[in-house]
Design an enzyme around this catalytic site. Structure first.
Site, PDB file in Angstrom:
ATOM      1  N   GLY A 231     -50.089  25.196  10.619  1.00  0.00           N
ATOM      2  CA  GLY A 231     -48.880  24.402  10.723  1.00  0.00           C
ATOM      3  C   GLY A 231     -47.795  25.196  11.414  1.00  0.00           C
TER       4      GLY A 231
ATOM      5  N   CYS B 184     -47.398  32.807   6.374  1.00  0.00           N
ATOM      6  CA  CYS B 184     -46.520  32.111   7.303  1.00  0.00           C
ATOM      7  C   CYS B 184     -46.503  32.896   8.615  1.00  0.00           C
ATOM      8  CB  CYS B 184     -45.109  32.036   6.719  1.00  0.00           C
ATOM      9  SG  CYS B 184     -43.913  31.258   7.811  1.00  0.00           S
TER      10      CYS B 184
HETATM   11 NI    NI Z   1     -44.299  29.065   7.746  1.00  0.00          NI
END
Ligand code: NI
Length: 163
Positions: free
Chosen positions: A46, A89
């Protein structure tokens, strides 16, 4: 097609609340294409617009097992259950931490033609959607984590789970 620079923790773009998209322009379409390219090149599942320095409410999610999705002005309309897992992330490279999130989500979003669409997700997809939506409000997963960020071990292949 272009790979954009991914902003990393400490960059002010990652701490801002993003503005809604009011109109889809050619620039928006190019941005979305570039976001997919950038996410795939970084092997993420993502990516949110602020991660490439654009403070608009747009994110892309592709967990590979299902169709990729684009979220524009997404709103959470339902969530249930609970899952706890390690999360990463692309804007916090080399790190991981355990995060507890709902196991199921339903979100309302706009598609590329500004039509309303509903997406549902379970497991990793739900996690990825929530993680990306947090980016739109300037929230990094560390704020929701059950533990401090820790270094990824060499043998831990979390790269594919980075959001
Ligand atoms: Ni992220």
């Amino acid at each position: 097609m272009a790979i954009r620079k991914i902003r990393v923790i400490g960059d002010p773009c990652l701490e801002k609340k993003c503005k809604p998209v009011v109109k889809i322009t050619d620039g928006t379409r190019i941005l979305i294409e570039d976001m997919f390219d950038t996410m795939y090149e970084a092997q993420g599942v993502g990516l949110a617009a602020p991660q490439v320095g654009i403070l608009r409410r747009i994110c892309v999610v592709d967990i590979r097992d299902e169709e990729p999705i684009v979220l524009i002005n997404p709103e959470l309309i339902e969530s249930s259950g609970e899952q706890t897992d390690q999360e990463g992330c692309l804007s916090v490279p080399g790190k991981s931490a355990e995060v507890t999130r709902p196991d199921y989500v339903k979100v309302k979003s706009l598609d590329i033609d500004m039509n309303e669409v509903i997406y549902e997700g379970e497991g990793l997809k739900a996690r990825a959607i929530l993680h990306e939506m947090d980016h739109l409000d300037g929230i990094l997963y560390g704020e929701r984590a059950n533990e401090p960020y820790h270094d990824l071990e060499e043998d831990e292949e979390y790269e594919e789970m980075e959001e």
